[in-house]
Structure formats: C-alpha cells, structure tokens
Write a protein that holds these residues in place. Structure first.
Motif, PDB file in Angstrom:
ATOM      1  N   ARG A 347       0.811  -1.213   0.000  1.00 51.08           N
ATOM      2  CA  ARG A 347       0.000   0.000   0.000  1.00 51.08           C
ATOM      3  C   ARG A 347       0.853   1.276   0.000  1.00 51.08           C
ATOM      4  O   ARG A 347       0.526   2.262  -0.653  1.00 51.08           O
ATOM      5  CB  ARG A 347      -0.929   0.003   1.222  1.00 51.08           C
ATOM      6  CG  ARG A 347      -1.895   1.178   1.247  1.00 51.08           C
ATOM      7  CD  ARG A 347      -2.741   1.145   2.515  1.00 51.08           C
ATOM      8  NE  ARG A 347      -3.684   0.045   2.485  1.00 51.08           N
ATOM      9  CZ  ARG A 347      -4.881   0.100   1.916  1.00 51.08           C
ATOM     10  NH1 ARG A 347      -5.268   1.209   1.292  1.00 51.08           N
ATOM     11  NH2 ARG A 347      -5.694  -0.917   1.957  1.00 51.08           N
ATOM     12  N   ILE A 401     -15.628 -12.520   2.047  1.00 47.09           N
ATOM     13  CA  ILE A 401     -15.187 -11.137   1.812  1.00 47.09           C
ATOM     14  C   ILE A 401     -14.707 -10.516   3.117  1.00 47.09           C
ATOM     15  O   ILE A 401     -13.654  -9.860   3.171  1.00 47.09           O
ATOM     16  CB  ILE A 401     -16.338 -10.302   1.200  1.00 47.09           C
ATOM     17  CG1 ILE A 401     -16.626 -10.772  -0.231  1.00 47.09           C
ATOM     18  CG2 ILE A 401     -15.991  -8.810   1.211  1.00 47.09           C
ATOM     19  CD1 ILE A 401     -17.899 -10.183  -0.832  1.00 47.09           C
ATOM     20  N   GLY A 402     -15.447 -10.749   4.198  1.00 44.96           N
ATOM     21  CA  GLY A 402     -15.078 -10.186   5.485  1.00 44.96           C
ATOM     22  C   GLY A 402     -13.719 -10.673   5.970  1.00 44.96           C
ATOM     23  O   GLY A 402     -12.897  -9.880   6.463  1.00 44.96           O
ATOM     24  N   GLU A 403     -13.444 -11.987   5.808  1.00 48.66           N
ATOM     25  CA  GLU A 403     -12.160 -12.528   6.260  1.00 48.66           C
ATOM     26  C   GLU A 403     -11.008 -12.013   5.414  1.00 48.66           C
ATOM     27  O   GLU A 403      -9.929 -11.698   5.938  1.00 48.66           O
ATOM     28  CB  GLU A 403     -12.187 -14.066   6.234  1.00 48.66           C
ATOM     29  CG  GLU A 403     -13.087 -14.693   7.275  1.00 48.66           C
ATOM     30  CD  GLU A 403     -12.685 -14.318   8.691  1.00 48.66           C
ATOM     31  OE1 GLU A 403     -11.478 -14.140   8.955  1.00 48.66           O
ATOM     32  OE2 GLU A 403     -13.584 -14.190   9.549  1.00 48.66           O
ATOM     33  N   LEU A 404     -11.205 -11.914   4.094  1.00 47.84           N
ATOM     34  CA  LEU A 404     -10.134 -11.401   3.236  1.00 47.84           C
ATOM     35  C   LEU A 404      -9.903  -9.909   3.477  1.00 47.84           C
ATOM     36  O   LEU A 404      -8.760  -9.437   3.427  1.00 47.84           O
ATOM     37  CB  LEU A 404     -10.464 -11.685   1.770  1.00 47.84           C
ATOM     38  CG  LEU A 404     -10.425 -13.172   1.370  1.00 47.84           C
ATOM     39  CD1 LEU A 404     -10.887 -13.347  -0.074  1.00 47.84           C
ATOM     40  CD2 LEU A 404      -9.038 -13.765   1.562  1.00 47.84           C
ATOM     41  N   GLU A 405     -10.966  -9.180   3.757  1.00 49.16           N
ATOM     42  CA  GLU A 405     -10.798  -7.755   4.050  1.00 49.16           C
ATOM     43  C   GLU A 405     -10.053  -7.532   5.363  1.00 49.16           C
ATOM     44  O   GLU A 405      -9.407  -6.496   5.549  1.00 49.16           O
ATOM     45  CB  GLU A 405     -12.170  -7.071   4.090  1.00 49.16           C
ATOM     46  CG  GLU A 405     -12.766  -6.874   2.700  1.00 49.16           C
ATOM     47  CD  GLU A 405     -14.114  -6.169   2.741  1.00 49.16           C
ATOM     48  OE1 GLU A 405     -14.713  -6.090   3.848  1.00 49.16           O
ATOM     49  OE2 GLU A 405     -14.579  -5.723   1.680  1.00 49.16           O
ATOM     50  N   LYS A 406     -10.115  -8.503   6.281  1.00 48.66           N
ATOM     51  CA  LYS A 406      -9.296  -8.436   7.496  1.00 48.66           C
ATOM     52  C   LYS A 406      -7.832  -8.733   7.186  1.00 48.66           C
ATOM     53  O   LYS A 406      -6.930  -8.210   7.841  1.00 48.66           O
ATOM     54  CB  LYS A 406      -9.790  -9.445   8.530  1.00 48.66           C
ATOM     55  CG  LYS A 406     -11.141  -9.165   9.129  1.00 48.66           C
ATOM     56  CD  LYS A 406     -11.494 -10.295  10.107  1.00 48.66           C
ATOM     57  CE  LYS A 406     -12.931 -10.241  10.544  1.00 48.66           C
ATOM     58  NZ  LYS A 406     -13.282 -11.428  11.383  1.00 48.66           N
ATOM     59  N   TRP A 408      -5.981  -8.275   4.240  1.00 50.04           N
ATOM     60  CA  TRP A 408      -5.170  -7.348   3.432  1.00 50.04           C
ATOM     61  C   TRP A 408      -4.476  -6.283   4.272  1.00 50.04           C
ATOM     62  O   TRP A 408      -3.284  -6.038   4.076  1.00 50.04           O
ATOM     63  CB  TRP A 408      -6.012  -6.695   2.331  1.00 50.04           C
ATOM     64  CG  TRP A 408      -6.814  -7.637   1.475  1.00 50.04           C
ATOM     65  CD1 TRP A 408      -8.105  -7.487   1.099  1.00 50.04           C
ATOM     66  CD2 TRP A 408      -6.388  -8.875   0.890  1.00 50.04           C
ATOM     67  NE1 TRP A 408      -8.528  -8.544   0.325  1.00 50.04           N
ATOM     68  CE2 TRP A 408      -7.485  -9.410   0.176  1.00 50.04           C
ATOM     69  CE3 TRP A 408      -5.199  -9.595   0.904  1.00 50.04           C
ATOM     70  CZ2 TRP A 408      -7.427 -10.617  -0.515  1.00 50.04           C
ATOM     71  CZ3 TRP A 408      -5.129 -10.815   0.216  1.00 50.04           C
ATOM     72  CH2 TRP A 408      -6.220 -11.307  -0.476  1.00 50.04           C
ATOM     73  N   PRO A 415      -5.856  -3.839  -1.608  1.00 47.49           N
ATOM     74  CA  PRO A 415      -6.853  -4.911  -1.733  1.00 47.49           C
ATOM     75  C   PRO A 415      -7.180  -5.201  -3.192  1.00 47.49           C
ATOM     76  O   PRO A 415      -7.378  -4.276  -3.995  1.00 47.49           O
ATOM     77  CB  PRO A 415      -8.077  -4.353  -0.998  1.00 47.49           C
ATOM     78  CG  PRO A 415      -7.537  -3.298  -0.089  1.00 47.49           C
ATOM     79  CD  PRO A 415      -6.365  -2.700  -0.824  1.00 47.49           C
TER      80      PRO A 415
END
Length: 448
Positions: A347, A401-406, A408, A415
């Motif tokens: 990032r 989606i929630g687990e992957l967003e945690k 990144w 992301p």
C-alpha cells in the motif's frame, strides 16, 4: 527369504535402528561423506557430469524439471532416451497397466501440476532401497510387531493414487498385502473392495481421504485403519479435522515426489525432511528464514540423477525443535508451490508483497464450516474465487469477503477485486490446487 525381500528388510533395519541421528553435526558429517562418494563415483557415469570435477556440491549448477527433460539422456547413467522412456510411461497411463519395464527399469510420469510432465527412472536396487526406507520411516511402532511376526496376518495397505508403479508394488511381500486403488475410478467403486478387505494402513491424497471420511460418517464405509498417511497434495487443517473425526486419528504426511522421498511424519506428528538420504539446501524466501524452496540432491539414486534440483514447493520451517529429538529439519507445513503464492502491491511502497497460500487457507477456514469447497486464481489485481457453500451462497460470500478484508491490512497490501464463481470439482486423478497465480498485477515483479 527371497533376495529382494532380504534386501528390502536390510534397508528397513538399517534405517530404523542404525541411521537415527539425534545430533545435527553427526547428520551433516554423514551427508558430506555420502556426497563426496556421490560426486566422485556416481556423477561421472552420466554424460551431463562426465567432464566436471566438482570439489563440493555447491560447485555444480542447479537444475529443474525443464533442464532434466531437455537433456534426459545426459542426466541418467543408463543411456536412456526421453522418447523411449516416455513411450513406456504413456502406454502405462493410457492402458492402466503399470507392469511393463524398460529393460529392468521402472518408468513413471509425474502428474504435471507445475505445467509440464516429468519422467522418472528407477532401478531394481533403488526400488528395494526406497521400499525399505519408506517402511522404516512411515510405519508406527504399533504396527511394527505385526510386520515382523511371521504367523500374524500380512499388513494390509490400501494405496490411492493417480498411477500405480513397480516402485510401489515393491512393497508387496509375504508380510505386506499392498492394494492399489486407481483415483481415476473415483470413490464409489472402492467402497466394496475396502469393506471386503479392511486396510490397516490407508494412504491417499487428502481430498480422497476426506471423501472416504464422508463415506465412513454416512455408514457406507466400514473400516478402522490403524494408520493414515496423506500424500500428493497439501494437507489442510480442515482435511485433518474431517479425517480425524471419521477415523479417530490424525493423518500423517509423506513428502514424496518424482525427485525423491523427501519427508516423513514422526511419532509426534511433526513432518521431518528425510535428510539422512537426501541433501536439501534451503533457498530462503524471506529475511527471517521462515520459508524456503528446497534444492534437492538425492545421493541414493544412481540411475536418474537428481543433483541440486530446485523444487517449486514452498516449505515453512517449524518454530521450535520437535520433541522426538531427531536431527533432521522439522517442517511446520508444505504450503504449496511457488506459483501458488499470490503477489499484491504494498500500500505504501508499491513493491510486491508475497501472500502465501497458507494465509488464504486460514482466511477460508475462518469463513466458517458452510464453505465446503473453494479455489482461488489470481489474474492481475483480480482474484477469481470458485465457491461451494451450504445454505445461503450470498451469506457465505459475505463471510469470505469479510475474512479477506481483514487479511489485506495486516499484510499492508492494496486490496484486490474479488470475482465469485461456482466451484468446479477437478477431474478424477487431478491434484487439488486451492490457490493459483495466473499472472502478476501490471508492473509488479515477484522476488523469487
């Protein structure tokens, strides 16, 4: 006792009771002595190494599957041409008759999960050595008495794999009843055969073992194996849990590849590299030396030479020594192949950051038990995710989606976009690959 069985028993006893190194310095001294003999006596027999005079292993270049296939004749000591070997292997694959030999040599084809198929050659002496070493490393103490008691029933091994081989059937003897089950036939035809002759040892890829576990829970499979061994695919925590729940024991792992017998699970459930017989140089992938790609030299093989062979696998080392006390390196996990590592831009830096497949598996595990199956493919900044879920698919997707967003932000990466599709089961006999990287994001260069 026949000569073949006597030779196999000799390798078994030597491995089990004599070559049990508990001191790392002694193990490395043993390796160096075997390597010195290998460099001076075995390498010159192959055309590829005939004019080289390496003083030490590091003086030799690394090789890989592409190099070996391009100069197949140069890397073997029996003058075998690739076309002749491939013809035998291809015939066996298509007819499903794996008995024919090339002279006295066993010929096999690798599964080709890395994109191109390999060919391997094994001599009769190498088959006997492999069988003895494998049994010594893989059999638990509880089954050892059964194997060594002449009046007891033979030890039954049920072995599921894509292809059989004379290498595997070397295990057949008066004390071992070896049964091959063809993965291409699927699970259903195997049930009656397994129920009729229940195995003591069950061996197969984790996806297959998990399918058998489901059959056992449904009451269609009525076996109680005393030892279970996972091969050929990455053993995930969810696989381990499902197999343990159905059969009352955790599966052990064998790290066996075309390039050699590379690792085994000890009595404490830890995977160890088989360094008594295979020299493995770690090519570290990170500054903290937690993950590496193995560079393999198998100094027990004298037909097809595996010398500084770079594998595409990613291994993660154990954080602490194994309580078994063995000097051979302990491995926390075989995470997959290098092309199963995803890469995303940092990032703040924009530089490539590695996302190891184990992190993806962990996120999918935390998404909950309704996520039954999945596969994920990276194409640039898009991750295509095939999903099979119980219940509401939209709810399962939201949890993923929630687990992957945690994940990144913890890695400090930009992301990616997610594109969901329906999960498609691999064809029978095809290795399961949960995570794959098709191509990098534009302008990004991976560091290994």
């Amino acid at each position: 006792m026949p000569a073949d069985a006597l030779a196999m028993a000799s390798h078994f006893a030597r491995t089990r009771w004599r070559l049990d190194f508990r001191d790392r310095a002694k193990l490395e001294a043993w390796q160096q002595a075997r390597l010195a003999r290998y460099l001076s006596e075995v390498l010159p027999r192959a055309p590829r190494f005939r004019n080289l005079t390496p003083a030490r292993l590091a003086d030799l270049p690394t090789m890989d599957k592409g190099a070996m296939m391009a100069d197949f004749h140069g890397y073997n000591t029996r003058g075998v041409r690739l076309d002749d070997a491939y013809a035998i292997g291809f015939q066996a694959e298509t007819t499903r008759d794996f008995a024919p030999l090339l002279g006295d040599l066993t010929v096999g084809l690798s599964s080709g999960t890395s994109g191109n198929r390999g060919v391997f050659l094994v001599s009769p002496a190498e088959r006997r050595r492999w069988a003895g070493i494998l049994l010594a490393r893989a059999l638990p103490r509880a089954l050892l008495g059964r194997l060594l008691t002449p009046w007891a029933p033979a030890l039954r091994i049920a072995f599921f794999l894509r292809a059989n081989s004379n290498l595997y059937t070397t295990l057949n003897s008066r004390r071992i009843d070896f049964g091959f089950f063809d993965l291409l036939e699927g699970v259903e035809p195997a049930l009656s055969r397994l129920n009729a002759r229940p195995p003591d040892v069950l061996v197969g890829p984790p996806s297959l073992l998990r399918a058998l576990a489901a059959e056992a829970r449904a009451g269609r499979l009525k076996i109680a194996p005393r030892h279970i061994i996972s091969v050929a695919e990455v053993l995930e925590d969810s696989d381990r849990q499902a197999i343990h729940a159905a059969f009352g024991m955790a599966p052990h792992q064998l790290y066996q590849a075309t390039e050699g017998f590379l690792g085994y699970t000890c009595e404490h459930g830890t995977l160890h590299l088989n360094e008594t017989f295979v020299h493995i140089e770690p090519d570290w992938l990170d500054a903290t030396q937690t993950r590496f790609q193995p560079i393999v030299t198998d100094f027990t093989r004298e037909t097809q030479l595996i010398v500084r062979y770079r594998l595409n696998d990613v291994l993660r080392v154990a954080e602490s020594p194994c309580p078994c006390g063995r000097a051979e390196r302990a491995i926390a996990a075989i995470e997959g192949r290098a092309d199963e590592v995803l890469w995303l831009p940092g990032r703040t830096t924009g530089r490539a950051v590695a996302i190891y497949p184990d992190l993806i598996r962990r996120a999918m595990l935390f998404a909950g038990p309704t996520v039954r199956e999945y596969d994920l493919v990276q194409s640039g900044m898009t991750l295509s995710l095939g999903l099979l879920a119980e219940g509401d698919p939209a709810a399962a997707r939201a949890r993923v989606i929630g687990e992957l967003e945690k994940l990144w932000p913890t890695l400090g990466v930009v992301p990616p976009a997610l594109a969901f599709t329906d999960w498609q089961a691999p064809a029978p006999g095809v290795k399961r690959r949960r995570v794959r990287m098709n191509h990098l994001p534009e302008g990004l260069t991976c560091t290994f």
